[in-house]
Design an enzyme around this catalytic site. Structure first.
Site, short mmCIF file in Angstrom:
data_model
loop_
_atom_site.label_atom_id
_atom_site.label_comp_id
_atom_site.label_asym_id
_atom_site.label_seq_id
_atom_site.Cartn_x
_atom_site.Cartn_y
_atom_site.Cartn_z
CB SER A 80 -6.16 -1.23 1.04
OG SER A 80 -5.00 -0.46 1.28
CE1 TYR A 118 -3.21 -3.90 -2.65
CE2 TYR A 118 -3.43 -1.76 -1.60
CZ TYR A 118 -3.43 -3.13 -1.51
OH TYR A 118 -3.61 -3.75 -0.30
#
Length: 249
Positions: A140, A155
């Site tokens: 990501s 995250y």
């Protein structure tokens, strides 16, 4: 070379895993689909019927070695040899460090990071033994930017760990004909961003994207298809930014 591709996180109708499965089946790939959602078996059956390939779905927690072993063993007995693994299953976390507890941290790390380790650990020996394989994991932009429009530090950490793990693994298995790469998307129009990106929510996401639009699951799937293909054999240990210009370089 096609063979069998294992895809984790393949059940969600609007997810990247489902988009990849729907892209690979018409190209002649056989599929082993993993998800915690039992609907994954219906997805596999539908793709097999529509495209004339072999496809199996299995319900499993990807961070549970026994469940993963059972699922992959079933794939190995029913499908042609595995040649590719694409790790897509994951969860987001909008919780900041000041609000997060240990349970939040462990849940995100278990699914996003431990799950990648467990599935790679189970499938990699076969790829190495056969002297050919492709592994792609979903990172990501949040790992590079320290978070995103939606997800925050936990995250980001989980996705950063995937990048580090993939680079190390790439070096370990390169002599055995196996490549390992990462795709790092920014904002893709899936439900992992806290549900559907509605017209009301969209401006907050678009404000950070120089291209002025959200990314699509099809675009991520297209890059994954290339990286698991035969022509990508000289690419390993790389992270491909697919981010609409939110991070350059």
């Amino acid at each position: 070379m096609t063979g069998t591709a294992i895809i984790t996180g393949a059940a969600s109708e609007r997810g990247i895993g489902r988009a990849l499965a729907e892209r690979l089946a018409p190209a002649g790939w056989h599929l082993g689909l993993l998800d915690v959602d039992p609907a994954v078996t219906d997805v596999a059956a539908e793709l097999a019927a529509r495209h004339g390939v072999s496809a199996r779905g299995a319900t499993a927690d990807i961070a549970d070695p026994e469940a993963v072993d059972a699922a992959v063993s079933a794939f190995e007995s029913a499908l042609p040899p595995i040649t590719a693994l694409v790790n897509i299953a994951g969860v987001s976390s909008p919780v900041s460090l000041l609000e997060a507890d240990l349970a939040t941290w462990e849940r995100v790390m278990r699914i996003n990071t431990t799950g990648v380790f467990v599935v790679c650990k189970r499938i990699m020996p076969g790829l190495v033994e056969r002297g050919y394989g492709r592994v792609v994991s979903l990172g990501s932009t949040a790992a590079q930017n320290g978070g995103g429009t939606y997800s925050k530090s936990t995250y980001a950490a989980s996705k950063g760990a995937i990048e580090g793990f993939s680079r190390g693994l790439a070096l370990e298995v390169a002599p055995n004909g196996v490549t390992v790469n990462v795709i790092a998307p920014a904002t893709i129009d899936t439900d992992i961003m806290g549900g559907r990106i509605t017209d009301e929510r969209k401006p907050a996401f678009l404000a950070q994207l120089p291209v002025g639009r959200l990314g699509t699951t099809r675009e991520v799937a297209a890059l994954a298809e290339f990286l698991i293909g035969e022509d990508a054999g000289y690419i390993t240990g790389a992270t491909y930014n697919l981010n609409g210009g939110i991070r350059i370089g």
